[in-house]
Each structure stands twice: as structure tokens, then as C-alpha cells.
Design a protein around this motif. Structure first.
Motif, PDB file in Angstrom:
ATOM      1  N   TRP A  90       0.862  -1.186   0.000  1.00 58.04           N
ATOM      2  CA  TRP A  90       0.000   0.000   0.000  1.00 58.04           C
ATOM      3  C   TRP A  90       0.894   1.229   0.000  1.00 58.04           C
ATOM      4  O   TRP A  90       2.108   1.125  -0.119  1.00 58.04           O
ATOM      5  N   PHE A  94      -7.519  -2.683 -11.626  1.00 58.40           N
ATOM      6  CA  PHE A  94      -6.160  -3.129 -11.362  1.00 58.40           C
ATOM      7  C   PHE A  94      -5.133  -2.176 -11.964  1.00 58.40           C
ATOM      8  O   PHE A  94      -4.126  -1.847 -11.341  1.00 58.40           O
ATOM      9  N   THR A  95      -5.363  -1.739 -13.181  1.00 63.03           N
ATOM     10  CA  THR A  95      -4.556  -0.698 -13.826  1.00 63.03           C
ATOM     11  C   THR A  95      -5.494   0.139 -14.680  1.00 63.03           C
ATOM     12  O   THR A  95      -6.685  -0.172 -14.810  1.00 63.03           O
ATOM     13  N   HIS A 118     -10.696  -6.143 -10.998  1.00 67.30           N
ATOM     14  CA  HIS A 118     -10.040  -5.933  -9.708  1.00 67.30           C
ATOM     15  C   HIS A 118      -8.853  -6.861  -9.499  1.00 67.30           C
ATOM     16  O   HIS A 118      -8.270  -6.881  -8.420  1.00 67.30           O
ATOM     17  N   GLY A 119      -8.505  -7.625 -10.518  1.00 66.66           N
ATOM     18  CA  GLY A 119      -7.354  -8.505 -10.419  1.00 66.66           C
ATOM     19  C   GLY A 119      -7.303  -9.459 -11.593  1.00 66.66           C
ATOM     20  O   GLY A 119      -8.241  -9.553 -12.389  1.00 66.66           O
ATOM     21  N   GLN A 154      -3.326 -11.703  -8.676  1.00 67.78           N
ATOM     22  CA  GLN A 154      -3.182 -10.403  -8.036  1.00 67.78           C
ATOM     23  C   GLN A 154      -4.543  -9.735  -7.893  1.00 67.78           C
ATOM     24  O   GLN A 154      -5.433  -9.927  -8.730  1.00 67.78           O
ATOM     25  N   THR A 155      -4.694  -8.933  -6.831  1.00 65.32           N
ATOM     26  CA  THR A 155      -5.922  -8.168  -6.625  1.00 65.32           C
ATOM     27  C   THR A 155      -5.580  -6.738  -6.221  1.00 65.32           C
ATOM     28  O   THR A 155      -4.455  -6.455  -5.781  1.00 65.32           O
ATOM     29  N   ALA A 156      -6.557  -5.859  -6.366  1.00 65.01           N
ATOM     30  CA  ALA A 156      -6.429  -4.466  -5.927  1.00 65.01           C
ATOM     31  C   ALA A 156      -7.755  -4.042  -5.305  1.00 65.01           C
ATOM     32  O   ALA A 156      -8.816  -4.252  -5.892  1.00 65.01           O
ATOM     33  N   TYR A 157      -7.696  -3.458  -4.104  1.00 67.90           N
ATOM     34  CA  TYR A 157      -8.925  -3.047  -3.429  1.00 67.90           C
ATOM     35  C   TYR A 157      -8.633  -1.905  -2.463  1.00 67.90           C
ATOM     36  O   TYR A 157      -7.486  -1.633  -2.089  1.00 67.90           O
ATOM     37  N   ARG A 208      -2.620  -3.601  -2.948  1.00 71.76           N
ATOM     38  CA  ARG A 208      -2.345  -4.488  -4.072  1.00 71.76           C
ATOM     39  C   ARG A 208      -1.658  -5.736  -3.524  1.00 71.76           C
ATOM     40  O   ARG A 208      -0.673  -5.636  -2.793  1.00 71.76           O
ATOM     41  N   THR A 209      -2.213  -6.875  -3.866  1.00 73.75           N
ATOM     42  CA  THR A 209      -1.719  -8.127  -3.287  1.00 73.75           C
ATOM     43  C   THR A 209      -1.376  -9.118  -4.387  1.00 73.75           C
ATOM     44  O   THR A 209      -2.157  -9.315  -5.326  1.00 73.75           O
ATOM     45  N   THR A 210      -0.201  -9.734  -4.250  1.00 69.98           N
ATOM     46  CA  THR A 210       0.206 -10.821  -5.132  1.00 69.98           C
ATOM     47  C   THR A 210       0.189 -12.117  -4.336  1.00 69.98           C
ATOM     48  O   THR A 210       0.832 -12.226  -3.287  1.00 69.98           O
TER      49      THR A 210
END
Length: 286
Positions: free
Chosen positions: A176, A245-246, A252-253, A263-266, A280-282
Motif C-alpha cells: 500500500w 487493477f490498472t 479488480h485482479g 493479483q488483486t487491488a482493493y 495491491r496483493t500478489t
């Protein structure tokens, strides 16, 4: 009021509700009745030929105006909205993947009712095992005394034949503050909770035991990941909101081509004291 989590101290705090906490469409004391789709995404997933199956898409009374459901019918009109499709999405074809059960274009919320269903027949034999197809429906008009909630006007229906198998044990790297802060969880567990629907153990930078249920949910639609609407941190009223995500990936991933990582983004709202709070998580399989 539910607890709102302070993200500076992992504890419940007593916080006063303000007018800013209440969405306009949730104010039941005055104004017109707000009508909209019950969810912005409906996933209709089948992985073998089960024949025609009837599914329902709900149009709901989201805000009651005077606090009472309507004592007269609410006529709702809707259209297909192919112009809402995202770049690269393939539109489903009526008569191939789906058919309408009732006369297309109108539905009626009966007096005293909170919703009406639009029934759709899904032709399971026609669903692709490698690619989703989509149908967008858009509300156009409602009866006098009601209004369409802007954020509830469109529903995306995804016809899915791709079976996801993302459940398992992972190492999760969560970042983050635009990537300047991060934490690594080597004991992340992704659990399947529904058809192509999963729940993580961890969310944001919190210990796993902070929430019940733990983590957050996401849906895998042919390697494109989406967080469902109206998702709260377990036991608290903070929202978990998927973000694009981009700039070129509106989902969202994404799942990696080999299926061993995703990968996700929230965002977490509210998150007092933290800017650039997109997480952002891998996830990589152990």
C-alpha cells in the motif's frame, strides 16, 4: 450502528453517525422510491451441459422514500446495453447462451413488494470453457413517484463456462502507500465459498483474527477477478471495494497464465489517517 474499525488501533471505537455516512438513496424518510438492480454483477456459471436452466436478475426497491413500500405497482422498463461492454469483452447472443422467459423490456414491482425478478434461461451447453460472454441490462424508466438510482442502473451478466480452482495455500505480499509499505503473509489460505467464488484469510495489513469472517471475497470469471458489491470487513461496517487493477485493466485482479499466482487491488473505506490506501496483493502458491 455497526462498529467502524480504526485502522490506527485495531479496536472498536465509538463514532457518531453524521449525514455524510448516509447515502441519499438510503434515506427512507423522504423523497422518491429509488429503484435499481440488486447487484452490479450477476455470474451465471455452468461447466457441463445441464440443459436450459432458469435464473433470475432482481430489480429492487433500494430506497423506500417515506419508509413504506409502494401501495401501487411500479412499472420498470429496461433495455440491453451493448455499448457498456468493456474493450475485449464478447457479447452473449440471445438464442445461443440465453433467452428471456417473459416479454422483454418491462417488469412490474407489485404493491408491497421489494423487488421483481427478470427471469432468463441459460443454455448451459453453449457456455465457453475458456471465455466468458456478457450481457448488459440498463434501466430506462420507472413509474411516477420513483427514480432510478444512478449507481444501480446497469447490471452485467456474465455467462461463464470456466471452472476456477484458485483454492489453496499461498504466500501473499500486500503493498500500500503506492508500494512503499508492504507485509508478507506466508500462511495465506484461499477458500472456495461458492461457484468460482473465494475468500482470503487476510485483508489489508490486519492480523487474520481481526475479523469474522476473515479476509474478503472475490469472484474468478475466466481469470478476471472481481470483488462483489456491498462487502464489509467481518464484524465492522468498513467497506472493501475493488478498484481497477490498472488504467487498462478495469477488473479488480488477474490470474497468471500458469494459474499458480494471481493479483488483486482493493480499497478499504473508511481508513482514517492513511492516504494512497489501495492495497495491491500478489498471491503465489506455496
Amino acid at each position: 450502528m455497526k462498529k467502524i474499525l480504526s485502522l490506527l488501533i485495531i479496536a472498536a471505537a465509538t463514532i457518531s453517525c453524521t449525514d455524510d455516512d448516509i447515502r441519499t438513496e438510503q434515506d427512507f424518510s423522504n423523497g422518491p422510491k429509488v429503484i435499481g438492480f440488486g447487484a452490479s454483477l450477476e455470474t451465471m456459471a455452468y461447466f457441463s451441459d445441464l440443459g436450459p436452466i432458469e435464473r433470475n436478475v432482481q430489480v429492487s426497491v433500494i430506497g423506500n422514500g417515506n419508509g413504506q413500500y409502494s401501495d401501487s405497482p411500479i412499472l420498470v422498463s429496461y433495455v440491453e446495453a451493448p455499448e457498456e461492454a468493456l474493450a475485449g469483452e464478447r457479447l452473449a447472443v440471445e438464442g445461443l447462451e440465453y433467452d428471456y422467459v417473459d416479454t422483454f423490456g418491462t417488469a412490474t414491482i407489485e404493491p408491497g413488494a421489494s423487488f421483481v425478478s427478470i427471469p432468463i434461461t441459460v443454455h448451459t451447453a453453449a457456455l465457453s470453457p475458456t471465455e466468458k460472454t456478457v450481457l448488459y441490462l440498463k434501466l430506462t424508466t420507472v413509474s411516477e413517484g420513483s427514480t432510478i438510482g444512478e449507481q444501480y442502473q446497469i447490471v452485467k451478466i456474465a455467462f461463464v463456462g470456466c471452472l476456477s480452482t484458485l483454492q489453496g495455500n499461498y504466500t501473499a505480499v500486500i503493498s500500500w502507500n503506492n508500494g512503499t509499505s508492504s507485509v508478507t503473509r506466508t500462511d495465506e489460505v484461499v477458500t472456495q465459498v461458492g461457484v468460482n467464488t473465494f475468500r482470503t484469510r487476510y485483508v489489508a495489513n490486519y492480523p487474520a483474527a481481526t475479523f469474522s469472517p476473515q479476509g474478503y471475497e472475490f469472484i474468478d470469471i475466466c481469470d478476471e477477478l472481481t470483488l462483489p458489491d456491498n462487502q464489509n470487513l467481518g464484524g465492522f461496517s468498513n467497506d472493501v471495494l475493488g478498484v481497477p487493477f490498472t488504467s487498462s485493466v478495469p477488473y479488480h485482479g488477474l490470474v497468471a497464465p500458469d494459474g499458480n499466482s494471481f493479483q488483486t487491488a482493493y480499497d478499504v473505506v473508511p481508513y482514517p489517517g492513511l492516504n494512497n490506501r489501495v492495497f495491491r496483493t500478489t498471491y503465489t502458491r506455496n
